[in-house]
Design a protein around this motif. Structure first.
Motif, PDB file in Angstrom:
ATOM      1  N   SER A  83      42.344  23.557  27.255  1.00  0.00           N
ATOM      2  CA  SER A  83      42.768  23.764  28.916  1.00  0.00           C
ATOM      3  C   SER A  83      44.000  24.006  28.445  1.00  0.00           C
ATOM      4  CB  SER A  83      42.377  22.283  29.953  1.00  0.00           C
ATOM      5  OG  SER A  83      43.869  22.429  31.287  1.00  0.00           O
ATOM      6  N   SER A  84      44.471  25.092  28.780  1.00  0.00           N
ATOM      7  CA  SER A  84      45.303  26.032  28.951  1.00  0.00           C
ATOM      8  C   SER A  84      46.379  26.178  27.633  1.00  0.00           C
ATOM      9  CB  SER A  84      46.120  25.412  30.069  1.00  0.00           C
ATOM     10  OG  SER A  84      45.900  25.173  31.102  1.00  0.00           O
ATOM     11  N   GLY A  85      45.776  26.807  26.872  1.00  0.00           N
ATOM     12  CA  GLY A  85      46.143  27.446  25.464  1.00  0.00           C
ATOM     13  C   GLY A  85      46.134  25.521  24.612  1.00  0.00           C
ATOM     14  N   VAL A  86      46.226  24.465  24.791  1.00  0.00           N
ATOM     15  CA  VAL A  86      46.226  23.511  24.273  1.00  0.00           C
ATOM     16  C   VAL A  86      44.661  22.710  24.141  1.00  0.00           C
ATOM     17  CG1 VAL A  86      47.019  21.175  24.488  1.00  0.00           C
ATOM     18  CG2 VAL A  86      48.464  23.379  25.432  1.00  0.00           C
ATOM     19  N   VAL A  87      44.301  22.145  23.114  1.00  0.00           N
ATOM     20  CA  VAL A  87      43.260  21.108  22.112  1.00  0.00           C
ATOM     21  C   VAL A  87      43.567  20.021  22.277  1.00  0.00           C
ATOM     22  CG1 VAL A  87      43.293  21.915  20.001  1.00  0.00           C
ATOM     23  CG2 VAL A  87      41.514  21.119  20.354  1.00  0.00           C
ATOM     24  N   VAL A  88      43.100  19.123  22.808  1.00  0.00           N
ATOM     25  CA  VAL A  88      43.364  18.000  22.302  1.00  0.00           C
ATOM     26  C   VAL A  88      41.536  16.737  22.264  1.00  0.00           C
ATOM     27  CG1 VAL A  88      43.207  15.768  23.804  1.00  0.00           C
ATOM     28  CG2 VAL A  88      44.709  18.067  24.760  1.00  0.00           C
ATOM     29  N   ALA A  89      42.292  16.107  21.155  1.00  0.00           N
ATOM     30  CA  ALA A  89      41.488  15.565  20.183  1.00  0.00           C
ATOM     31  C   ALA A  89      41.261  13.833  20.302  1.00  0.00           C
ATOM     32  CB  ALA A  89      41.163  15.993  19.122  1.00  0.00           C
ATOM     33  N   GLY A  90      41.068  13.152  20.011  1.00  0.00           N
ATOM     34  CA  GLY A  90      41.208  11.623  19.803  1.00  0.00           C
ATOM     35  C   GLY A  90      40.473  11.268  18.768  1.00  0.00           C
ATOM     36  N   PHE A  91      40.982  10.421  18.056  1.00  0.00           N
ATOM     37  CA  PHE A  91      40.358  10.307  16.333  1.00  0.00           C
ATOM     38  C   PHE A  91      40.629   8.588  16.370  1.00  0.00           C
ATOM     39  CE2 PHE A  91      43.005  13.750  16.547  1.00  0.00           C
ATOM     40  CZ  PHE A  91      42.377  14.963  15.712  1.00  0.00           C
ATOM     41  N   ALA A  92      39.332   8.486  14.896  1.00  0.00           N
ATOM     42  CA  ALA A  92      39.342   7.044  14.407  1.00  0.00           C
ATOM     43  C   ALA A  92      40.275   5.921  14.412  1.00  0.00           C
ATOM     44  CB  ALA A  92      37.964   6.914  13.757  1.00  0.00           C
ATOM     45  N   ASN A  93      41.547   6.475  14.253  1.00  0.00           N
ATOM     46  CA  ASN A  93      42.831   5.705  14.066  1.00  0.00           C
ATOM     47  C   ASN A  93      43.187   5.615  15.341  1.00  0.00           C
ATOM     48  OD1 ASN A  93      43.516   7.736  15.383  1.00  0.00           O
ATOM     49  ND2 ASN A  93      45.415   8.510  12.757  1.00  0.00           N
ATOM     50  N   ASP A 109      51.658  13.238  19.341  1.00  0.00           N
ATOM     51  CA  ASP A 109      50.649  12.314  19.098  1.00  0.00           C
ATOM     52  C   ASP A 109      50.751  11.237  19.961  1.00  0.00           C
ATOM     53  OD1 ASP A 109      48.686  11.182  16.597  1.00  0.00           O
ATOM     54  OD2 ASP A 109      50.488  10.418  16.534  1.00  0.00           O
ATOM     55  N   GLN A 110      49.946  10.270  20.223  1.00  0.00           N
ATOM     56  CA  GLN A 110      49.949   9.030  21.171  1.00  0.00           C
ATOM     57  C   GLN A 110      48.724   7.497  20.858  1.00  0.00           C
ATOM     58  OE1 GLN A 110      51.470   6.793  22.707  1.00  0.00           O
ATOM     59  NE2 GLN A 110      52.869   8.971  23.407  1.00  0.00           N
ATOM     60  N   ARG A 111      49.365   6.715  20.818  1.00  0.00           N
ATOM     61  CA  ARG A 111      48.226   5.606  20.312  1.00  0.00           C
ATOM     62  C   ARG A 111      48.065   5.203  21.530  1.00  0.00           C
ATOM     63  NH1 ARG A 111      47.193   3.781  16.063  1.00  0.00           N
ATOM     64  NH2 ARG A 111      48.801   4.851  15.116  1.00  0.00           N
ATOM     65  N   VAL A 112      46.760   5.604  21.648  1.00  0.00           N
ATOM     66  CA  VAL A 112      45.726   4.575  22.486  1.00  0.00           C
ATOM     67  C   VAL A 112      45.756   2.916  22.244  1.00  0.00           C
ATOM     68  CG1 VAL A 112      43.397   4.659  23.643  1.00  0.00           C
ATOM     69  CG2 VAL A 112      45.088   6.391  23.450  1.00  0.00           C
ATOM     70  N   MET A 113      45.489   2.912  20.958  1.00  0.00           N
ATOM     71  CA  MET A 113      44.822   0.838  20.753  1.00  0.00           C
ATOM     72  C   MET A 113      45.267   0.880  19.041  1.00  0.00           C
ATOM     73  SD  MET A 113      43.829  -1.354  22.148  1.00  0.00           S
ATOM     74  CE  MET A 113      42.433  -3.152  21.841  1.00  0.00           C
ATOM     75  N   LEU A 114      45.941  -0.007  19.260  1.00  0.00           N
ATOM     76  CA  LEU A 114      46.440  -0.417  18.117  1.00  0.00           C
ATOM     77  C   LEU A 114      45.717  -1.264  16.907  1.00  0.00           C
ATOM     78  CD1 LEU A 114      49.589  -0.360  15.930  1.00  0.00           C
ATOM     79  CD2 LEU A 114      49.579  -1.964  17.595  1.00  0.00           C
ATOM     80  N   PRO A 115      45.325  -0.950  16.176  1.00  0.00           N
ATOM     81  CA  PRO A 115      44.215  -1.965  15.459  1.00  0.00           C
ATOM     82  C   PRO A 115      44.717  -3.310  15.184  1.00  0.00           C
ATOM     83  CG  PRO A 115      45.093  -0.063  14.039  1.00  0.00           C
ATOM     84  CD  PRO A 115      45.594  -0.066  14.971  1.00  0.00           C
ATOM     85  N   GLN A 116      44.049  -4.004  16.049  1.00  0.00           N
ATOM     86  CA  GLN A 116      44.423  -5.880  15.409  1.00  0.00           C
ATOM     87  C   GLN A 116      43.406  -6.857  15.393  1.00  0.00           C
ATOM     88  OE1 GLN A 116      46.071  -6.567  19.642  1.00  0.00           O
ATOM     89  NE2 GLN A 116      47.899  -4.749  19.524  1.00  0.00           N
ATOM     90  N   ARG A 118      41.683 -10.196  12.758  1.00  0.00           N
ATOM     91  CA  ARG A 118      41.138 -10.432  11.181  1.00  0.00           C
ATOM     92  C   ARG A 118      40.203  -9.512  10.365  1.00  0.00           C
ATOM     93  NH1 ARG A 118      42.784 -16.960  10.761  1.00  0.00           N
ATOM     94  NH2 ARG A 118      41.513 -16.046   8.665  1.00  0.00           N
ATOM     95  N   SER A 119      39.722  -8.712  10.866  1.00  0.00           N
ATOM     96  CA  SER A 119      38.299  -8.257  10.169  1.00  0.00           C
ATOM     97  C   SER A 119      38.604  -7.028  10.596  1.00  0.00           C
ATOM     98  CB  SER A 119      37.450  -9.063  10.414  1.00  0.00           C
ATOM     99  OG  SER A 119      36.716  -8.217  11.436  1.00  0.00           O
ATOM    100  N   GLU A 120      38.322  -6.277   9.831  1.00  0.00           N
ATOM    101  CA  GLU A 120      38.029  -4.682   9.973  1.00  0.00           C
ATOM    102  C   GLU A 120      37.352  -4.001  11.252  1.00  0.00           C
ATOM    103  OE1 GLU A 120      39.182  -2.034   8.372  1.00  0.00           O
ATOM    104  OE2 GLU A 120      39.579  -3.374   6.874  1.00  0.00           O
ATOM    105  N   LEU A 121      36.491  -5.306  11.118  1.00  0.00           N
ATOM    106  CA  LEU A 121      36.173  -4.668  12.675  1.00  0.00           C
ATOM    107  C   LEU A 121      36.512  -5.167  13.666  1.00  0.00           C
ATOM    108  CD1 LEU A 121      32.028  -6.851  11.983  1.00  0.00           C
ATOM    109  CD2 LEU A 121      32.438  -4.446  12.229  1.00  0.00           C
ATOM    110  N   ASP A 122      37.482  -6.088  13.860  1.00  0.00           N
ATOM    111  CA  ASP A 122      38.079  -6.623  14.851  1.00  0.00           C
ATOM    112  C   ASP A 122      39.144  -5.299  14.563  1.00  0.00           C
ATOM    113  OD1 ASP A 122      37.516  -8.840  15.702  1.00  0.00           O
ATOM    114  OD2 ASP A 122      38.665 -10.474  14.052  1.00  0.00           O
ATOM    115  N   ARG A 123      39.902  -4.470  13.844  1.00  0.00           N
ATOM    116  CA  ARG A 123      40.110  -3.450  14.313  1.00  0.00           C
ATOM    117  C   ARG A 123      39.885  -2.251  14.524  1.00  0.00           C
ATOM    118  NH1 ARG A 123      42.284  -6.959   9.559  1.00  0.00           N
ATOM    119  NH2 ARG A 123      40.943  -6.225   8.157  1.00  0.00           N
ATOM    120  N   ILE A 124      38.897  -2.192  14.568  1.00  0.00           N
ATOM    121  CA  ILE A 124      38.409  -0.605  14.838  1.00  0.00           C
ATOM    122  C   ILE A 124      38.689  -0.071  16.445  1.00  0.00           C
ATOM    123  CG2 ILE A 124      36.157   0.171  15.553  1.00  0.00           C
ATOM    124  CD1 ILE A 124      34.112  -1.257  13.792  1.00  0.00           C
TER     125      ILE A 124
END
Length: 170
Positions: A83-93, A109-116, A118-124
């Motif tokens: 939109s209006s000369g800006v591209v926005v993307a979300g990432f796996a991090n 750059d803005q964090r939507v969710m912080l990985p939290q 005990r397991s890798e599954l919990d931190r997706i």
């Protein structure tokens, strides 16, 4: 043009009039989301954490942004939004990043969710949905169930809301 990405790490441009191939470009890994266009560019997100800007006329690479991919992620990516000369993307991090479309310069750059957890599954925390851009906010949701409204001008979080098990934001 009709632009498509493939699981064979290619971006293909076809003529909308007759379906003839205009160009074909190899990218770093599979393209699991719909490419986005704007300002004469094609924006493609790859499964290895890259956002690539290609020239719509010939597929020449204009710029690439690379972000680290966590050990465990969902299979997929969201489409970038333009939109209006800006591209926005979300990432796996768990982050959403805004870029100046023509140069690839990160604007914020803005964090939507912080990985939290005990397991890798919990931190997706993948942001695999396409960000929704309005004049007042950019909306982005993470896999672990948080929706954020972000100010387009500077990336400030306006509000956050837990989504529980919601998978899609419209």
């Amino acid at each position: 043009l009709v632009i498509l990405g493939t699981t064979h790490a290619e971006v293909i441009a076809l003529s909308a009039a007759d379906g003839s191939e205009k160009w074909r470009v190899r990218v770093s890994s599979e393209v699991l989301s719909t490419p986005t266009t704007g300002d004469g560019l094609v924006f493609v997100q790859t499964s290895d954490g890259r956002l690539v800007a290609l020239e719509a006329k010939d597929g020449a690479r204009r710029w690439t942004f690379d972000t680290p991919v966590p050990v465990l992620t969902l299979r997929g990516t969201g489409s970038p939004a333009f939109s209006s000369g800006v591209v926005v993307a979300g990432f796996a991090n768990g982050k959403v990043t805004a870029f100046r479309a023509g140069t690839g310069e990160p604007l914020w750059d803005q964090r939507v969710m912080l990985p939290q957890g005990r397991s890798e599954l919990d931190r997706i925390v993948d942001v695999d949905g396409t960000p929704v851009i309005t004049s007042n906010a950019i909306y982005a949701a993470s896999f672990q169930g948080r929706l954020s409204a972000i100010r387009p001008s500077d990336g400030t979080v306006l509000w956050e809301h837990p989504l529980g098990e919601a998978q899609h934001v419209v």
